[in-house]
Design a protein around this motif. Structure first.
Motif, PDB file in Angstrom:
ATOM      1  N   PRO A 153       1.176  -1.028  -0.085  1.00 57.00           N
ATOM      2  CA  PRO A 153       0.193  -0.054   0.149  1.00 57.00           C
ATOM      3  C   PRO A 153       0.767   1.300  -0.055  1.00 57.00           C
ATOM      4  O   PRO A 153       0.320   2.409  -0.960  1.00 57.00           O
ATOM      5  N   ASP A 154       1.915   1.518   1.181  1.00 54.99           N
ATOM      6  CA  ASP A 154       2.999   2.054   0.229  1.00 54.99           C
ATOM      7  C   ASP A 154       3.455   2.812  -0.799  1.00 54.99           C
ATOM      8  O   ASP A 154       3.434   3.966  -0.956  1.00 54.99           O
ATOM      9  N   SER A 161      -6.858   3.867  -7.982  1.00 56.36           N
ATOM     10  CA  SER A 161      -7.629   3.452  -6.612  1.00 56.36           C
ATOM     11  C   SER A 161      -7.638   2.496  -5.465  1.00 56.36           C
ATOM     12  O   SER A 161      -6.520   1.554  -6.473  1.00 56.36           O
ATOM     13  N   ARG A 162      -7.702   2.227  -4.653  1.00 56.89           N
ATOM     14  CA  ARG A 162      -7.177   0.595  -4.029  1.00 56.89           C
ATOM     15  C   ARG A 162      -7.746  -0.766  -3.609  1.00 56.89           C
ATOM     16  O   ARG A 162      -7.906  -1.669  -3.392  1.00 56.89           O
ATOM     17  N   LYS A 163      -8.658  -0.754  -4.338  1.00 58.79           N
ATOM     18  CA  LYS A 163      -9.869  -1.420  -4.349  1.00 58.79           C
ATOM     19  C   LYS A 163      -9.932  -2.523  -6.056  1.00 58.79           C
ATOM     20  O   LYS A 163     -10.693  -3.339  -6.082  1.00 58.79           O
ATOM     21  N   GLN A 164      -9.016  -2.001  -7.161  1.00 63.79           N
ATOM     22  CA  GLN A 164      -8.643  -2.862  -7.929  1.00 63.79           C
ATOM     23  C   GLN A 164      -7.289  -2.584  -8.678  1.00 63.79           C
ATOM     24  O   GLN A 164      -6.413  -1.722  -8.545  1.00 63.79           O
ATOM     25  N   TRP A 165      -7.012  -4.021  -9.317  1.00 66.70           N
ATOM     26  CA  TRP A 165      -5.519  -4.169  -9.629  1.00 66.70           C
ATOM     27  C   TRP A 165      -5.800  -3.647 -11.467  1.00 66.70           C
ATOM     28  O   TRP A 165      -5.533  -2.784 -11.848  1.00 66.70           O
ATOM     29  N   LEU A 166      -5.471  -4.818 -11.469  1.00 63.11           N
ATOM     30  CA  LEU A 166      -6.553  -5.299 -13.274  1.00 63.11           C
ATOM     31  C   LEU A 166      -8.026  -5.092 -13.678  1.00 63.11           C
ATOM     32  O   LEU A 166      -8.322  -6.326 -13.193  1.00 63.11           O
ATOM     33  N   VAL A 167      -8.060  -4.486 -14.269  1.00 60.90           N
ATOM     34  CA  VAL A 167      -9.446  -4.777 -14.816  1.00 60.90           C
ATOM     35  C   VAL A 167      -9.567  -4.800 -16.499  1.00 60.90           C
ATOM     36  O   VAL A 167      -9.242  -4.108 -16.957  1.00 60.90           O
ATOM     37  N   ASN A 185       1.862  -9.860  -5.479  1.00 57.38           N
ATOM     38  CA  ASN A 185       2.319  -9.069  -3.804  1.00 57.38           C
ATOM     39  C   ASN A 185       1.279  -8.362  -3.130  1.00 57.38           C
ATOM     40  O   ASN A 185       1.417  -6.840  -2.507  1.00 57.38           O
ATOM     41  N   GLY A 186       0.544  -9.569  -2.691  1.00 57.63           N
ATOM     42  CA  GLY A 186      -0.624  -9.204  -1.840  1.00 57.63           C
ATOM     43  C   GLY A 186      -0.070  -9.349  -0.506  1.00 57.63           C
ATOM     44  O   GLY A 186      -1.066  -9.205   0.408  1.00 57.63           O
ATOM     45  N   HIS A 187       1.098  -9.776   0.286  1.00 57.61           N
ATOM     46  CA  HIS A 187       1.268 -10.123   1.836  1.00 57.61           C
ATOM     47  C   HIS A 187       0.829  -9.002   2.207  1.00 57.61           C
ATOM     48  O   HIS A 187       0.660  -8.933   3.168  1.00 57.61           O
ATOM     49  N   GLN A 188       1.642  -7.884   1.914  1.00 57.28           N
ATOM     50  CA  GLN A 188       1.663  -6.102   2.641  1.00 57.28           C
ATOM     51  C   GLN A 188      -0.382  -6.185   2.870  1.00 57.28           C
ATOM     52  O   GLN A 188      -0.309  -5.438   3.620  1.00 57.28           O
ATOM     53  N   TRP A 189      -0.874  -6.807   1.255  1.00 56.18           N
ATOM     54  CA  TRP A 189      -2.362  -6.202   1.541  1.00 56.18           C
ATOM     55  C   TRP A 189      -3.473  -6.907   2.729  1.00 56.18           C
ATOM     56  O   TRP A 189      -3.767  -6.115   3.037  1.00 56.18           O
ATOM     57  N   TRP A 190      -2.492  -8.286   3.000  1.00 56.30           N
ATOM     58  CA  TRP A 190      -3.365  -9.096   3.663  1.00 56.30           C
ATOM     59  C   TRP A 190      -2.906  -8.949   4.979  1.00 56.30           C
ATOM     60  O   TRP A 190      -4.112  -9.206   6.225  1.00 56.30           O
ATOM     61  N   GLU A 191      -2.009  -8.052   5.872  1.00 59.35           N
ATOM     62  CA  GLU A 191      -2.263  -7.716   6.283  1.00 59.35           C
ATOM     63  C   GLU A 191      -2.973  -6.559   7.210  1.00 59.35           C
ATOM     64  O   GLU A 191      -3.220  -5.877   8.127  1.00 59.35           O
ATOM     65  N   LEU A 192      -3.553  -5.724   6.511  1.00 56.20           N
ATOM     66  CA  LEU A 192      -4.209  -4.844   6.505  1.00 56.20           C
ATOM     67  C   LEU A 192      -5.756  -5.321   7.044  1.00 56.20           C
ATOM     68  O   LEU A 192      -6.248  -6.879   7.242  1.00 56.20           O
ATOM     69  N   PRO A 193      -6.317  -4.307   7.873  1.00 58.14           N
ATOM     70  CA  PRO A 193      -8.030  -4.369   8.425  1.00 58.14           C
ATOM     71  C   PRO A 193      -8.791  -4.849   6.698  1.00 58.14           C
ATOM     72  O   PRO A 193      -8.701  -4.653   5.512  1.00 58.14           O
ATOM     73  N   CYS A 194      -9.923  -6.026   7.264  1.00 54.51           N
ATOM     74  CA  CYS A 194     -10.337  -6.508   6.156  1.00 54.51           C
ATOM     75  C   CYS A 194     -11.106  -5.712   5.337  1.00 54.51           C
ATOM     76  O   CYS A 194     -11.774  -5.357   4.065  1.00 54.51           O
ATOM     77  N   LYS A 195     -12.232  -4.840   6.646  1.00 55.08           N
ATOM     78  CA  LYS A 195     -12.922  -4.062   6.120  1.00 55.08           C
ATOM     79  C   LYS A 195     -12.731  -2.702   5.417  1.00 55.08           C
ATOM     80  O   LYS A 195     -13.473  -2.853   3.934  1.00 55.08           O
ATOM     81  N   PRO A 196     -11.981  -1.939   5.416  1.00 55.72           N
ATOM     82  CA  PRO A 196     -11.410  -0.651   4.146  1.00 55.72           C
ATOM     83  C   PRO A 196     -10.701  -1.579   2.955  1.00 55.72           C
ATOM     84  O   PRO A 196     -11.121  -0.618   1.652  1.00 55.72           O
ATOM     85  N   HIS A 197     -10.596  -2.929   2.739  1.00 56.16           N
ATOM     86  CA  HIS A 197     -10.401  -3.303   1.598  1.00 56.16           C
ATOM     87  C   HIS A 197     -11.110  -4.837   1.178  1.00 56.16           C
ATOM     88  O   HIS A 197     -10.522  -6.076   1.154  1.00 56.16           O
TER      89      HIS A 197
END
Length: 202
Positions: A153-154, A161-167, A185-197
């Motif tokens: 995320p950083d 948009s942080r809600k989509q990558w390839l559309v 590269n989802g490891h750092q995203w998985w550590e975030l709270p689920c609600k906003p992502h």
């Protein structure tokens, strides 16, 4: 022998002599005969001059064909393959190749049975992108290299948009193929709270 018999004998002798030599008389007659040239006569006294013989070229070497001054020109779509590196993609794993992918997509989208090639032995970084149609039928995205987003995320661009990558949107008869890798590269995203992502579209 009376006079009548003598005259008859001479007449027969003259006829025999005449018929024994008709060819020589005719030959002499035609040999001395000369045609008169008249104005507008269709006859030609002299034979037409022969056409000049073709002279072969003395050039030792054929003219050379100039080489293509732009071997990687993106406008060359003769083989319907659109290599993203021809549009500026670097593929070093750190440079942003998003613009090159968008240009390659735009060019290939307007050509029937086109292939967008992501070559092997390269790592291409792409930010959030919508590949939109409609496109000509038979479009192929061939991923032989590695596609990945910015790391975590950083590193994600604030404008994206942080809600989509390839559309892939409004497409029909499109194929995704190749022996490469789409690395999320989802490891750092998985550590975030689920609600906003809650939803990540790939």
């Amino acid at each position: 022998m009376d006079l009548a018999h003598v005259c008859f004998f001479i007449w027969i002798l003259a006829i025999l002599i005449f018929y024994q030599h008709p060819v020589n008389v005719n030959a002499r007659y035609h040999y001395h005969k000369k045609q008169q040239k008249t104005k507008g006569s269709p006859f030609i006294d002299e034979a037409p001059a022969p056409a000049p013989a073709l002279v072969p070229s003395t050039s030792a070497d054929p003219p050379s064909i100039p080489s293509d001054p732009y071997p990687t020109d993106p406008g060359d779509t003769s083989d319907c393959i659109f290599d993203v590196t021809a549009y500026g993609a670097v593929g070093d794993g750190s440079s942003d190749d998003t613009a090159a992918f968008r240009e390659a997509w735009k060019a290939a989208c307007s050509v029937e049975s086109a292939t967008i090639l992501v070559p092997s032995d390269n790592i291409f970084t792409i930010t959030s992108t919508i590949f939109s149609g409609p496109c000509k039928p038979g479009l192929v995205l061939q991923v032989n290299g590695v596609l990945m987003p910015p790391k975590g995320p950083d590193c994600w661009p604030k404008a994206d948009s942080r809600k989509q990558w390839l559309v892939f949107y409004r497409l029909d008869d499109m194929k995704l193929t190749g022996n490469g890798t789409i690395e999320g590269n989802g490891h750092q995203w998985w550590e975030l709270p689920c609600k906003p992502h809650r939803v990540i579209k790939i």
